[in-house]
Design an enzyme around this catalytic site. Structure first.
Site, PDB file in Angstrom:
ATOM      1  CE1 TYR A   1      -7.400  58.368  88.125  1.00 46.55           C
ATOM      2  CE2 TYR A   1      -9.688  57.679  88.087  1.00 46.55           C
ATOM      3  CZ  TYR A   1      -8.355  57.408  88.373  1.00 46.55           C
ATOM      4  OH  TYR A   1      -7.992  56.200  88.892  1.00 46.55           O
ATOM      5  CD  GLU A   2      -6.266  67.511  84.581  1.00 46.21           C
ATOM      6  OE1 GLU A   2      -5.309  67.372  85.336  1.00 46.21           O
ATOM      7  OE2 GLU A   2      -6.785  68.617  84.347  1.00 46.21           O
TER       8      GLU A   2
ATOM      9  CD  GLN B   1      -0.955  65.112  85.965  1.00 43.97           C
ATOM     10  OE1 GLN B   1      -0.644  66.218  85.570  1.00 43.97           O
ATOM     11  NE2 GLN B   1      -1.783  64.368  85.277  1.00 43.97           N
ATOM     12  CB  SER B   2      -3.385  65.611  91.996  1.00 42.04           C
ATOM     13  OG  SER B   2      -3.694  64.533  92.855  1.00 42.04           O
TER      14      SER B   2
ATOM     15  CG  ASP C   1      -4.583  65.046  87.855  1.00 39.85           C
ATOM     16  OD1 ASP C   1      -5.412  64.993  88.768  1.00 39.85           O
ATOM     17  OD2 ASP C   1      -4.522  64.198  86.953  1.00 39.85           O
TER      18      ASP C   1
ATOM     19  CG  PHE D   1      -4.609  57.027  99.515  1.00 39.64           C
ATOM     20  CD1 PHE D   1      -4.082  56.231  98.508  1.00 39.64           C
ATOM     21  CD2 PHE D   1      -3.896  57.195 100.690  1.00 39.64           C
ATOM     22  CE1 PHE D   1      -2.842  55.621  98.670  1.00 39.64           C
ATOM     23  CE2 PHE D   1      -2.658  56.595 100.858  1.00 39.64           C
ATOM     24  CZ  PHE D   1      -2.133  55.803  99.846  1.00 39.64           C
TER      25      PHE D   1
ATOM     26  CG  ASP E   1       0.449  45.363 103.138  1.00 41.56           C
ATOM     27  OD1 ASP E   1      -0.413  46.265 103.260  1.00 41.56           O
ATOM     28  OD2 ASP E   1       0.157  44.153 103.003  1.00 41.56           O
TER      29      ASP E   1
ATOM     30  N   GLY F   1      -8.483  88.498  78.725  1.00 41.64           N
ATOM     31  CA  GLY F   1      -8.428  89.838  79.315  1.00 41.64           C
ATOM     32  C   GLY F   1      -9.292  90.797  78.512  1.00 41.64           C
ATOM     33  N   GLY F   2      -9.135  92.070  78.753  1.00 39.88           N
ATOM     34  CA  GLY F   2      -9.970  93.051  78.079  1.00 39.88           C
ATOM     35  C   GLY F   2      -9.505  93.377  76.661  1.00 39.88           C
TER      36      GLY F   2
ATOM     37  NE  ARG G   1      -1.738  48.544  96.569  1.00 42.63           N
ATOM     38  CZ  ARG G   1      -3.029  48.331  96.451  1.00 42.63           C
ATOM     39  NH1 ARG G   1      -3.576  47.309  97.059  1.00 42.63           N
ATOM     40  NH2 ARG G   1      -3.771  49.128  95.733  1.00 42.63           N
TER      41      ARG G   1
ATOM     42  NE  ARG H   1     -11.410  52.196 102.491  1.00 43.37           N
ATOM     43  CZ  ARG H   1     -11.920  53.241 101.824  1.00 43.37           C
ATOM     44  NH1 ARG H   1     -12.903  53.940 102.373  1.00 43.37           N
ATOM     45  NH2 ARG H   1     -11.448  53.590 100.644  1.00 43.37           N
TER      46      ARG H   1
HETATM   47  N1  COA Z   1      -0.301  49.336 101.165  1.00 40.04           N
HETATM   48  C1  COA Z   1      -1.531  48.782 101.180  1.00 40.04           C
HETATM   49  N2  COA Z   1      -2.595  49.337 100.567  1.00 40.04           N
HETATM   50  C2  COA Z   1      -2.387  50.454  99.884  1.00 40.04           C
HETATM   51  C3  COA Z   1      -1.122  51.087  99.824  1.00 40.04           C
HETATM   52  C4  COA Z   1      -0.055  50.475 100.508  1.00 40.04           C
HETATM   53  N3  COA Z   1       1.161  50.993 100.508  1.00 40.04           N
HETATM   54  N4  COA Z   1      -1.242  52.191  99.066  1.00 40.04           N
HETATM   55  C5  COA Z   1      -2.537  52.244  98.668  1.00 40.04           C
HETATM   56  N5  COA Z   1      -3.228  51.211  99.156  1.00 40.04           N
HETATM   57  C6  COA Z   1      -4.642  50.924  98.989  1.00 40.04           C
HETATM   58  C7  COA Z   1      -5.527  51.967  99.629  1.00 40.04           C
HETATM   59  O1  COA Z   1      -5.577  51.799 101.023  1.00 40.04           O
HETATM   60  C8  COA Z   1      -6.858  51.672  98.955  1.00 40.04           C
HETATM   61  O2  COA Z   1      -7.478  50.596  99.597  1.00 40.04           O
HETATM   62  P1  COA Z   1      -8.999  50.626 100.158  1.00 40.04           P
HETATM   63  O3  COA Z   1      -9.849  51.149  99.068  1.00 40.04           O
HETATM   64  O4  COA Z   1      -9.256  49.195 100.471  1.00 40.04           O
HETATM   65  O5  COA Z   1      -9.037  51.495 101.327  1.00 40.04           O
HETATM   66  C9  COA Z   1      -6.426  51.186  97.587  1.00 40.04           C
HETATM   67  O6  COA Z   1      -5.016  50.995  97.655  1.00 40.04           O
HETATM   68  C10 COA Z   1      -6.736  52.088  96.431  1.00 40.04           C
HETATM   69  O7  COA Z   1      -6.522  53.459  96.720  1.00 40.04           O
HETATM   70  P2  COA Z   1      -7.375  54.543  95.938  1.00 40.04           P
HETATM   71  O8  COA Z   1      -6.905  55.870  96.306  1.00 40.04           O
HETATM   72  O9  COA Z   1      -8.841  54.266  96.147  1.00 40.04           O
HETATM   73  O10 COA Z   1      -6.968  54.250  94.413  1.00 40.04           O
HETATM   74  P3  COA Z   1      -7.899  54.094  93.136  1.00 40.04           P
HETATM   75  O11 COA Z   1      -6.983  53.646  92.060  1.00 40.04           O
HETATM   76  O12 COA Z   1      -9.090  53.264  93.359  1.00 40.04           O
HETATM   77  O13 COA Z   1      -8.407  55.587  92.852  1.00 40.04           O
HETATM   78  C11 COA Z   1      -8.075  57.939  92.430  1.00 40.04           C
HETATM   79  C12 COA Z   1      -7.540  56.508  92.263  1.00 40.04           C
HETATM   80  C13 COA Z   1      -7.045  58.883  91.897  1.00 40.04           C
HETATM   81  C14 COA Z   1      -9.388  58.086  91.645  1.00 40.04           C
HETATM   82  C15 COA Z   1      -8.366  58.199  93.914  1.00 40.04           C
HETATM   83  O14 COA Z   1      -7.220  57.928  94.648  1.00 40.04           O
HETATM   84  C16 COA Z   1      -8.828  59.613  94.199  1.00 40.04           C
HETATM   85  O15 COA Z   1      -9.987  59.981  93.955  1.00 40.04           O
HETATM   86  N6  COA Z   1      -7.923  60.429  94.758  1.00 40.04           N
HETATM   87  C17 COA Z   1      -8.212  61.800  95.164  1.00 40.04           C
HETATM   88  C18 COA Z   1      -8.319  62.710  93.984  1.00 40.04           C
HETATM   89  C19 COA Z   1      -7.089  62.696  93.132  1.00 40.04           C
HETATM   90  O16 COA Z   1      -6.004  62.941  93.578  1.00 40.04           O
HETATM   91  N7  COA Z   1      -7.327  62.459  91.849  1.00 40.04           N
HETATM   92  C20 COA Z   1      -6.334  62.701  90.840  1.00 40.04           C
HETATM   93  C21 COA Z   1      -5.378  61.669  90.687  1.00 40.04           C
HETATM   94  S1  COA Z   1      -4.191  62.266  89.521  1.00 40.04           S
END
Ligand code: COA
Length: 477
Positions: free
Chosen positions: A189-190, A68-69, A219, A148, A124, A298-299, A89, A155
């Site tokens: 998350y949120e 979402q964010s 978010d 991410f 990918d 507010g006040g 992906r 990475r």
């Molecule tokens: N091709 C290949 N790999 C991809 C890809 C693509 N097009 N898009 C994403 N991926 C991979 C990433 O490289 C990552 O792999 P790695 O961990 O091996 O490096 C993997 O997908 C997962 O990405 P990640 O961001 O860790 O997702 P998650 O589902 O585990 O976590 C969140 C989700 C939201 C918790 C996390 O992304 C986060 O903390 N984000 C920042 C804060 C944020 O925005 N939070 C609010 C979300 S609304």
């Protein structure tokens, strides 16, 4: 010999100087005549307002966001006219496509309402050929936006150093849960952000647990902050010629929205918070800002009170503010004209210890009217009130449809759905809300038209597995 050479060089130098002078004279002569370029500014468009393109026309966004964010941010940029290329992906896409589904097999509302005005390409990013495509996109785009988990972009090999070397003008904009510090590596998350940013501890009733709010301030709020940062970075790039990193931590975004509570924390150190109803009720304050129920931020004391029909309609309430300048009008409305002059009620400090009684009395009056009747009557005499609108009422409100705040969009697989349009209205940049893309809908179009790949190269990329889900690639091989 040497003298002749010297003379020749001097003659050439004089000739060059004269030519330079002449061309310089030419520039000087031309500039003042170009009246349109007064102060070096471009000539204003002669097209009528709303027909001179969109604010961010020409800005290309490499959208690596999910959930979402980040998508909130890039959707807003898309509403403003940017070309948003969402990289997903292969085979999976943004995880929200499949979350909270209401139509079997179709993209969820969670996804569709956050990804309008975007194109989708599947790549990918860990496949060598995928990386090649991404590098071409980095060269082509102005801004990379990602949210991410910490370290994920690195990475993939897309470090700031790599991106900046590939395209020094690129702005790299990120949402993370926390800024540098003890929690920087956490996934967030949120609701985690609402708790860490000071919103939850200050939301709810004093005698209940902390509460999260329905508005997604962690978010969507942070996405909004990031969009602001990106626009500022684009303006700064006009001067410096180079991109920069833009980081918005969700904790910071929430705290920015909860700043009045940090204000109250500092006031509390100097004495009780007199506008909080617990002060009037004689309940002592602790060391931190307490939860204040529905007290006004507010006040001016305010509270949520019942309206006619509250017994069956959970949203038949109104927010009522006892603003000091309209105290007289409030007293007349609720049938207490004597409170206008009674020293026990006439001044705001005198009223503070009696707020509960005052709101109970006002409620006796509001319970005889619908929330919309209260709104109509109070607005005529400038009393600030707000009906508690349900999401059903908001979805059906014609004025919100008319302004483009609530928009109905058609979608090929799920049919019509409502989305929230651009909350920012601009007179010269009119928003056109477009449906969200299907997964990889624009892969071929972007490879061909944006990056210049030939048909044979695209076929080769497809066979390599860089664009497809792994199973399909295996089958093809
Ligand atoms: N091709 C290949 N790999 C991809 C890809 C693509 N097009 N898009 C994403 N991926 C991979 C990433 O490289 C990552 O792999 P790695 O961990 O091996 O490096 C993997 O997908 C997962 O990405 P990640 O961001 O860790 O997702 P998650 O589902 O585990 O976590 C969140 C989700 C939201 C918790 C996390 O992304 C986060 O903390 N984000 C920042 C804060 C944020 O925005 N939070 C609010 C979300 S609304």
């Amino acid at each position: 010999m040497a003298t002749r050479k010297k003379a020749k060089a001097a003659k050439a130098k004089a000739k060059n100087k004269a030519a330079a002078k002449k061309s310089a004279r030419k520039v000087v002569k031309l500039a003042p005549r170009k009246k349109a370029n007064v102060n070096g500014l471009p000539k204003p468009s002669s097209k009528p307002y709303g027909q001179a393109g969109k604010a961010l026309d020409g800005i290309k966004i490499l959208d690596f966001t999910h959930v979402q964010s980040g998508p909130t941010c890039t959707q807003l940029l898309g509403y403003m006219g940017a070309d948003v290329i969402k990289v997903e992906r292969p085979g999976v896409g943004d995880i929200t496509r499949g979350q909270l589904r209401d139509v079997k097999g179709a993209d969820s509302l969670y996804f569709t309402m956050l990804n309008g005005n975007k194109r989708s390409i599947t790549i990918d990013s860990k496949h060598p050929k995928g990386r090649e495509i991404l590098d071409r996109l980095i060269k082509y785009c102005d801004v990379l936006v990602e949210n991410f988990a910490p370290g994920a972009l690195d990475r993939m090999g897309l470090t700031w150093e790599h991106i900046h070397k590939t395209n020094p003008r690129m702005i790299v904009a990120s949402v993370k849960g926390f800024g540098p510090g003890p929690y920087e590596d956490c996934k967030v998350y949120e609701n985690v952000a609402q708790c860490a940013g000071g919103s939850a501890s200050t939301t709810g009733f004093r005698d209940g647990p902390p509460l999260v709010t329905g508005a997604q301030i962690g978010d969507s709020g942070t996405g909004l902050h990031l969009a602001f940062g990106i626009c500022c970075a684009l303006i700064q790039r006009q001067r410096t010629g180079r991109g920069q990193k833009v980081l918005t931590a969700m904790q910071d975004g929430v705290l920015n929205l909860a700043r009045v509570k940090l204000r109250d924390q500092q006031r509390l150190e100097k004495g009780p918070l007199t506008e909080y109803s617990q002060y009037g009720e004689g309940i002592p304050f602790g060391k931190a800002v307490p939860r204040a129920g529905n007290d006004s931020g507010g006040g001016q004391p305010g509270w949520i009170i019942k309206c006619k029909g509250w017994e069956t309609d959970p949203d038949s309430y109104v927010y009522f503010i006892t603003q000091a300048p309209v105290w007289g009008a409030i007293c007349d409305l609720i049938g207490k004209p004597e409170w206008k002059t009674d020293p026990e009620y006439a001044t705001p400090p005198a009223r503070l210890p009696k707020l509960r009684k005052i709101f109970d009395t006002i409620e006796q009056w509001t319970m005889t009217k619908s929330k919309f009747e209260v709104m109509d009557i109070c607005n005529k005499v400038d009393i600030p009130v707000g009906p508690i609108l349900s999401m059903k009422e908001i979805a059906e409100e014609p004025s919100l449809r008319a302004t483009g705040t609530v928009v109905e969009v058609d979608h090929p697989t799920r049919g019509r759905y409502l989305t929230v349009g651009n909350p920012v209205k601009m007179s010269d940049s009119v928003t056109e809300v477009k449906r969200s893309p299907l997964l990889g809908e624009h892969t071929d179009e972007i490879l061909k038209d944006v990056l210049g790949y030939k048909a044979a190269e695209i076929a080769e990329l497809k066979n390599s597995g860089a664009l497809n889900a792994p199973q399909k690639a295996e089958k093809a091989a």
